[in-house]
Design a protein around this motif. Structure first.
Motif, PDB file in Angstrom:
ATOM      1  N   THR A   1       0.817  -1.193   0.129  1.00 33.08           N
ATOM      2  CA  THR A   1      -0.184   0.009   0.155  1.00 33.08           C
ATOM      3  C   THR A   1       0.901   1.361   0.144  1.00 33.08           C
ATOM      4  OG1 THR A   1      -1.563  -1.254   1.329  1.00 33.08           O
ATOM      5  CG2 THR A   1      -1.955   1.094   0.943  1.00 33.08           C
TER       6      THR A   1
ATOM      7  N   PHE B   1       0.298   0.864  -3.961  1.00 34.37           N
ATOM      8  CA  PHE B   1      -0.745   1.355  -4.571  1.00 34.37           C
ATOM      9  C   PHE B   1      -1.163   2.561  -4.215  1.00 34.37           C
ATOM     10  CE2 PHE B   1      -5.661   1.609  -4.188  1.00 34.37           C
ATOM     11  CZ  PHE B   1      -6.053   1.706  -5.450  1.00 34.37           C
TER      12      PHE B   1
ATOM     13  N   ARG C   1       1.234   5.435  -5.513  1.00 32.38           N
ATOM     14  CA  ARG C   1       1.076   5.580  -6.946  1.00 32.38           C
ATOM     15  C   ARG C   1      -0.219   6.304  -7.258  1.00 32.38           C
ATOM     16  NH1 ARG C   1       3.751   1.131 -10.328  1.00 32.38           N
ATOM     17  NH2 ARG C   1       1.679   1.113 -11.530  1.00 32.38           N
TER      18      ARG C   1
ATOM     19  N   SER D   1      -4.511  -3.444  -1.986  1.00 37.53           N
ATOM     20  CA  SER D   1      -3.639  -3.056  -2.468  1.00 37.53           C
ATOM     21  C   SER D   1      -2.598  -4.093  -2.940  1.00 37.53           C
ATOM     22  CB  SER D   1      -2.708  -2.213  -1.666  1.00 37.53           C
ATOM     23  OG  SER D   1      -3.293  -0.718  -1.256  1.00 37.53           O
TER      24      SER D   1
ATOM     25  N   GLU E   1      -3.844  -5.628  -6.151  1.00 37.41           N
ATOM     26  CA  GLU E   1      -3.225  -4.625  -7.159  1.00 37.41           C
ATOM     27  C   GLU E   1      -1.941  -4.800  -7.531  1.00 37.41           C
ATOM     28  OE1 GLU E   1      -1.844  -0.747  -9.113  1.00 37.41           O
ATOM     29  OE2 GLU E   1      -1.216  -1.706  -7.376  1.00 37.41           O
ATOM     30  N   PHE E   2      -1.143  -4.978  -6.420  1.00 36.53           N
ATOM     31  CA  PHE E   2       0.388  -4.927  -6.696  1.00 36.53           C
ATOM     32  C   PHE E   2       0.766  -6.422  -7.227  1.00 36.53           C
ATOM     33  CE2 PHE E   2       4.569  -6.372  -4.997  1.00 36.53           C
ATOM     34  CZ  PHE E   2       5.201  -4.960  -5.170  1.00 36.53           C
TER      35      PHE E   2
ATOM     36  N   ARG F   1       0.062  -6.837 -11.335  1.00 39.18           N
ATOM     37  CA  ARG F   1       0.714  -5.587 -12.279  1.00 39.18           C
ATOM     38  C   ARG F   1       2.230  -6.087 -12.802  1.00 39.18           C
ATOM     39  NH1 ARG F   1       3.385  -1.665  -8.062  1.00 39.18           N
ATOM     40  NH2 ARG F   1       1.135  -0.994  -7.491  1.00 39.18           N
TER      41      ARG F   1
END
Lengths: 277, 275, 362
Positions: free
Chosen positions: A116, A122, A125, B26, B29-30, B33
């Motif tokens: 995070t 995340f 960014r 997160s 998402e991480f 990617r």
């Protein structure tokens, strides 16, 4: 069967706890006062070294802050959840989520945090805030935040039964006697919940104070906390007498936790008299 | 009144879910990617293939298998140690009840990191006799689990009145073994299940002892891989969190209201005055 | 609804300082369930009215509406001539005793009793004196410093009663205050509640599902079913002249015996029974006869046979299997119990006391 025969039945249990609980306890207690096979107070004196005192200080501050903040936020959450339907999906969802986070935290929470807030994270960014920064890895910033991710859930889990133990009759009795809602919270619900709240606060303190995994996974430079200092005595090239100091630190830690847990047990007994009938 | 409570609840719960959901999202998402910043399922498809895991991340495979073995052995040792002893103490040695309770709750005041310090010489002997396999960490995990398992089983034993049941069985001609196996154990089913569940949860989440004794379990493997390949270890972390959540959520429907949310909840709810 | 002017007037004249309570046309529904369906109820000053009925009949909802803990969908609530329908609970000046667990657990008995007085800003000497007086009234002056968890259920309910009465409420509301207690304590406390209520003269609404309790304490008893009052009357009238079979069944023990109605009487078990107002007056009927309104005789040629007998102390009960089908419960003097061992051939006859008949439906 004679009593001596009956005693045979508990031999395995006592043998096991002797080897895996009592001997380790003695190792810590005795080891704290022994160096190179001779009794000494040197290990205890070594607790006064700046590295150790600052680690202890950091641990205490971190534990107090996250316990207080976690307890307040967790209590609010617990009250909010308690107003939902008793066996509704919302309550099950929140308690299950909190159960996982409070119990499973450790290394995974550290990873979640990196995903995070780190430079590649995340949120970093998304918001375009440059570079993540080192605040993540500092005990009084990043660690405090990440500790809340298991402190708040733990508070929900230990405090929710107390909030649910408030009987609707108490509110109704207050109203029929002429009291307002504010008065109910001030004079009835507040005082009734106070022992449970303080008890839970103490439990949160020991929880943070003895936590190792999250900090170990997140902090790679130095050992700002007491558990990391103790862990350090294992991994660093052993300086002479370092082992003994590790035991002294462990003993100090047990003493702190034992005192707090005793206070917790006393408060919890009081609370259960009031709430569980 | 009612409406104000509803509003309050939704605001608080929403904020909480954002707070807790953000890092979880997160992680997702991480792990989806690629280096150019595009979406990709590469990490997850690698994770789904045990063959790839085995060859590319041997530590992960070893850690996973070790954790499964640890969970099983911990449950077995815990049950074999506690169920007969606690039942026996109730039946024949009630005077020892407080001592056993005290001992079982003692680990609450001993942080895992402290246990590591004290166990170092003990594990030197364990390694000498049994070898350095990670699975022998179970002996230490049983100690960690002791308070929670004790509370679960104690609640179960309270609920069935062991003494009357065994007296009834004895009066019908049952031996002590029959009493234990055919009368007590079946009635303790729920308590045994919940104690086992707690043991599994604690074992799968344990990092401190394994890490400091340089044994590889699931958590340690995640930590080690995290240093070289953050994506795969974060994916494993997220998967195990979701897995644990699904199990807990499902169990909350099966076992009645919040029967297994957390060892700590169990600990607290079952605390009663000893008379 | 049958009015009972005698009991009503008596209560009104006995009143020392009670006020009248009037519930008019109360409606309350929970989704499809009608908890209150046009409930009308008037309590005279100083009167004790018991609401009686099976669970879910709306009696508790009625009490909670009067307390303001529940809002009626429509209707009007008046206490002492003032409209309280929209007044919040804490402004209604009520005393309420709950089923159980209502004492504040972190306060002693004395502090519980003083709580309402504190809210009324009385001085601490005043509060202390009043609390001592109230605890004395309920017989607990020695337990003043105990916490709820140190007291028995009966003692807790006494403190709850003292707490409710300490504030000299206009109306006292008792929500099944005895149902969580042991049988013996229940009877004792029930009589005590009545004694205290007569002493302080507070208008009281008492909700219960126990008919014996209702008959024993109340000036008038209202029997409720599905949100409506079936009958409200003095206990003896309710028992001897029920308006329908629901009331007859719910209050006391009743035999349902087949019979034939003919205008003002019916033939039952070979005897004639005068019928109460409201009875079915022709054709096959079911007659509701109390056990004490039947007699049993040993009769070697009798059509019926004793199936069981029980000795109940002051009297006995003989259960007779009827040749015509079904059974009859007959009350006998306890000295006669041994005359009817099971299997004895007998005849059963009505004593001729008036009874209610309903048309035989099945």
């Amino acid at each position: 069967m004679r009593p001596s025969g009956a005693l045979l039945g508990v031999v395995p249990f006592f043998a096991y706890v002797t080897v895996f609980l009592l001997i380790p306890a003695l190792v810590v207690v005795i080891g704290a006062f022994v160096s190179g096979g001779r009794p000494t107070l040197g290990n205890i004196r070594a607790l006064g070294e700046p590295a150790v005192t600052s680690a202890l200080w950091h641990s205490v501050v971190l534990s107090v802050v996250t316990a207080v903040v976690g307890a307040v936020l967790g209590a609010i959450l617990a009250y909010a959840v308690s107003t939902a339907r008793p066996n509704g999906v919302l309550k099950r969802f929140v308690t299950s989520l909190c159960g996982v986070l409070a119990q499973f935290g450790g290394v995974i929470l550290a990873f979640a945090f990196l995903a995070t807030f780190s430079a590649q994270g995340f949120l970093t960014r998304l918001l375009g805030v440059g570079g993540g920064g080192l605040w993540l890895y500092e005990w009084d910033k990043g660690l405090m935040l990440v500790y809340l991710y298991f402190q708040v859930p733990l508070m929900l889990i230990v405090f929710l039964p107390a909030v649910e133990g408030l009987r609707p009759q108490w509110r109704e009795a207050t109203e029929t006697l002429g009291g307002s809602t504010a008065l109910y919270w001030r004079k009835v619900a507040g005082p009734i919940l106070l022992p449970s709240f303080i008890g839970a606060l103490l439990l949160l303190f020991t929880n943070a104070f003895s936590a190792y995994a999250t900090a170990a996974a997140l902090v790679s430079q130095g050992a700002p906390l007491l558990p990391l200092q103790i862990g350090g005595t294992f991994t660093s090239e052993v300086v002479l007498g370092q082992e003994g100091v590790g035991k002294a630190m462990a003993l100090a830690m047990v003493v702190v936790v034992a005192i707090v847990m005793t206070a917790y047990a006393v408060l919890d007994r009081r609370a259960s008299k009031w709430l569980v009938r | 009144m009612r409406r104000r409570q509803d509003l309050f609840r939704w605001v608080v719960v929403t904020l909480t879910l954002v707070f807790f959901g953000l890092p979880l999202f997160s992680m997702l998402e991480f792990t989806t990617r690629d280096s150019a910043g595009h979406r990709t399922a590469a990490t997850w498809s690698a994770l789904a293939d045990f063959g790839v895991i085995s060859t590319r991340y041997p530590d992960l495979r070893a850690g996973f298998l070790a954790s499964v073995g640890l969970a099983v052995l911990t449950v077995v040792v815990m049950l074999v140690l506690l169920v007969p002893t606690m039942t026996w103490v109730r039946l024949r040695l009630p005077g020892l009840g407080r001592t056993v309770e005290f001992i079982c709750l003692l680990p609450l005041t001993v942080p895992a990191i402290v246990l590591v310090v004290g166990l170092t010489p003990v594990y030197a002997w364990v390694t000498y006799f049994l070898g350095g396999n990670a699975i022998w960490l179970s002996f230490a995990y049983v100690v960690l689990v002791l308070p929670y398992a004790y509370r679960s089983l104690d609640a179960g034993l309270r609920a069935i009145d062991v003494r009357t049941l065994s007296e009834a069985a004895r009066s019908l001609g049952a031996s002590w073994t029959t009493v234990m196996l055919k009368v007590i154990l079946p009635n303790l089913r729920t308590a045994v299940l919940s104690a086992s569940f707690l043991a599994v949860a604690l074992t799968l989440g344990e990092f401190t002892i394994a890490s400091l004794f340089s044994r590889t379990n699931l958590q340690v493997a995640m930590y080690l891989i995290g240093k070289s390949d953050a994506q795969i270890s974060i994916a494993v972390g997220l998967a195990s969190l979701v897995f644990a959540f699904v199990i807990l959520f499902a169990m909350s429907f099966v076992g009645g209201a919040r029967s297994a949310t957390s060892p700590l909840a169990r600990l607290r709810r079952n605390r009663k005055e000893l008379t | 609804m049958t009015a009972a002017p005698t009991a009503y007037d008596k209560a009104a004249t006995d009143a020392t300082r009670g006020v009248a309570v009037e519930l008019t046309g109360l409606h309350r529904s929970y989704g499809p369930v009608q908890a209150l369906d046009d409930l009308n109820l008037r309590l005279a000053p100083g009167e004790l009215v018991a609401l009686l009925g099976p669970s879910g009949c709306g009696k508790t909802t009625a009490l909670r509406c009067l307390a303001g803990l529940e809002d009626p969908d429509s209707g009007r609530i008046e206490v002492g001539g003032l409209d309280l329908t929209r007044v919040p609970t804490n402004k209604r000046d009520l005393g309420m005793v709950f089923q159980a667990y209502s004492l504040f657990p972190h306060m002693t008995a004395r502090q519980n009793v003083e709580f309402g007085l504190q809210l009324r800003r009385q001085s601490s000497q005043q509060r202390r004196a009043r609390a001592a007086e109230m605890l004395d009234l309920v017989g607990l002056s020695t337990q003043a410093d105990r916490f709820a968890h140190q007291m028995s259920g009966g003692q807790q309910q006494r403190v709850a009663l003292a707490r409710a009465l300490a504030i000299e409420p206009q109306v006292l509301l008792l929500d099944e205050p005895l149902s969580a207690l042991d049988a013996k304590v229940r009877v004792q406390l029930r009589d005590e509640i009545r004694r205290i209520q007569l002493e302080v003269g507070t208008t009281t609404l008492f909700v219960t599902h126990d008919q014996e309790e209702a008959l024993a304490v109340a000036d008038r008893v209202g029997v409720m079913r599905s949100g409506r009052l079936e009958q409200i009357a003095a206990p003896e009238e309710l028992y001897s002249r029920p308006v329908n079979d629901f009331v007859a069944d719910f209050v006391g023990v009743t035999n349902r015996l087949p019979g034939d109605a003919d205008a003002k009487s019916a033939t039952v078990l070979g005897g004639s029974v005068p019928l109460l107002v409201g009875s079915a007056t022709s054709g096959p009927v079911t007659v509701l006869v109390r056990p004490e309104h039947l007699v049993v005789h040993a009769d070697p040629n009798g059509p019926d046979a004793v199936t069981s007998v029980s000795f109940l102390g002051a009297h006995g009960r003989v259960i007779v299997g009827l040749a015509a089908g079904g059974q009859a419960i007959v009350q006998v003097p306890s000295s006669a119990v041994s005359n009817y061992p099971p299997g004895t051939r007998v005849t059963v006859r009505p004593t001729g006391e008036a009874a209610l008949a309903v048309s035989a439906r099945t």
